[in-house]
Design an enzyme around this catalytic site. Sequence first.
Site, PDB file in Angstrom:
ATOM      1  CB  CYS A 286      -0.916  -0.009   1.224  1.00 58.61           C
ATOM      2  SG  CYS A 286      -1.928   1.482   1.316  1.00 58.61           S
TER       3      CYS A 286
ATOM      4  CG  HIS B  17      -1.673  -2.111  -9.471  1.00 63.22           C
ATOM      5  ND1 HIS B  17      -2.510  -1.175  -8.891  1.00 63.22           N
ATOM      6  CD2 HIS B  17      -0.763  -2.449  -8.519  1.00 63.22           C
ATOM      7  CE1 HIS B  17      -2.111  -0.949  -7.642  1.00 63.22           C
ATOM      8  NE2 HIS B  17      -1.047  -1.711  -7.393  1.00 63.22           N
TER       9      HIS B  17
ATOM     10  CD  GLU C 275      -6.914   1.222  -3.069  1.00 63.25           C
ATOM     11  OE1 GLU C 275      -6.740   0.370  -2.172  1.00 63.25           O
ATOM     12  OE2 GLU C 275      -6.550   2.395  -2.971  1.00 63.25           O
TER      13      GLU C 275
ATOM     14  CB  CYS D 296      -4.634   3.649  -5.456  1.00 62.55           C
ATOM     15  SG  CYS D 296      -3.805   2.047  -5.306  1.00 62.55           S
TER      16      CYS D 296
ATOM     17  N   GLY E 278      -1.172   2.171  -7.180  1.00 63.83           N
ATOM     18  CA  GLY E 278      -1.889   2.312  -8.453  1.00 63.83           C
ATOM     19  C   GLY E 278      -1.264   3.401  -9.311  1.00 63.83           C
TER      20      GLY E 278
HETATM   21  N1  LIG Z   1      -6.212  -2.430  -2.255  1.00 64.76           N
HETATM   22  C1  LIG Z   1      -4.812  -2.713  -2.431  1.00 64.76           C
HETATM   23  C2  LIG Z   1      -3.981  -2.360  -1.235  1.00 64.76           C
HETATM   24  C3  LIG Z   1      -3.959  -0.890  -0.912  1.00 64.76           C
HETATM   25  C4  LIG Z   1      -3.337  -0.003  -1.997  1.00 64.76           C
HETATM   26  C5  LIG Z   1      -3.221   1.419  -1.538  1.00 64.76           C
HETATM   27  N2  LIG Z   1      -4.379   2.136  -1.290  1.00 64.76           N
HETATM   28  C6  LIG Z   1      -2.078   2.204  -2.127  1.00 64.76           C
HETATM   29  O1  LIG Z   1      -2.009   3.417  -1.850  1.00 64.76           O
HETATM   30  O2  LIG Z   1      -1.207   1.624  -2.771  1.00 64.76           O
HETATM   31  C7  LIG Z   1      -4.623  -4.200  -2.786  1.00 64.76           C
HETATM   32  O3  LIG Z   1      -5.507  -5.011  -2.498  1.00 64.76           O
HETATM   33  O4  LIG Z   1      -3.574  -4.538  -3.347  1.00 64.76           O
END
Ligand SMILES: N[C@@H](CCC[C@H](N)C(=O)O)C(=O)O
Length: 321
Positions: free
Chosen positions: A84, A170, A219, A228, A231
């Site tokens: 994250c 991703h 997400e 994100c 992301g």
């Molecule tokens: N939802 C993501 C984990 C969290 C990502 C985050 N918000 C970021 O800032 O990178 C997952 O399930 O991989």
Amino acid sequence: MNQPRRGQGSMLNFTKMHGLGNDFMVVDAISQPFRLRPETIRELADRHFGIGFDQLLVVEPPGLPDVDFRYRIFNSDGSEVEQCGNGARCFARFVRDQRLTNKKVIRVQTAKGVIELRVGRGGMVTVDMGVPELNPPAIPFAADRRKDVYTVEVGGEIVELSAVSMGNPHGVLVVDDVDTAPVGELGPRLENHPRFPARANIGFLQIVDRTHARLRVFERGSGETMACGSGACAAVVAGCLRGLLDNRVDVELKGGHLVIEWQGEGSPVMMEGPTSSVFEGQLRLPGDQPPRRRRSTRQGDTRPGHQRQQNRHRQPVTSKP
Ligand SMILES: N[C@@H](CCC[C@H](N)C(=O)O)C(=O)O
């Protein structure tokens, strides 16, 4: 401070933080005992009945030499994940605010390797997010061979996407305009698409020019968030691989801006952005009790999220990009 009374759960100290509106409950599991079941995390994440957050971040002692902390991440659906990016910046600020370290360069163990966090001025943090993984089985993404752009069939429609792992998986689609992109429709379908066997975070990337991009991310395990970090890194990698972006890009997300730098294959992705600490709180956990049926707080409800009201509110501390 953390002593339970007989028959009651233990008290847990936490901090509410966010990075560009991607919000977190952050827990120091070095100074206090900590263990939560997925259903408790879901209850705490609830924005109406709980504290409300996209991810829970947990600070633990490291399990490796030359590393300062172990960083664990749970999505609001209770699933534990590998990475994250916005959370990593908040993690750096948290361990310094809580005086768990006074280092300005902090090495942190994640489920997919070690990342380095550099604390700057005014709450800004730069994160070395590591080298992106583009090999399909390692993402994981189902494909015969590595490509920069894959075609994927979803609901009878063909979409083009790039697949990138920043420690977490991703898929990145290039769209004309993020404001009208079908984030709510395609996001969940691609998140759970069989070609992403571990599910995936789905980014919708709009190229403004070679150094500016706009991005929305649906997400995995949390739904669309205000920002994100991983992301944004994956999107810049995808944009560079497609020849659409330069090596240093200002990425505009719903909650604000990140600066992402990538010098190309084999290089780590660098992410710079702000952190915000919103308030500190304390909640009573029901221990290992199964979730109880909802009762009024006046009847002494011990559900997490109903007894978090001993918050020691502080002035919000927010940094600007
Ligand atoms: N939802 C993501 C984990 C969290 C990502 C985050 N918000 C970021 O800032 O990178 C997952 O399930 O991989």
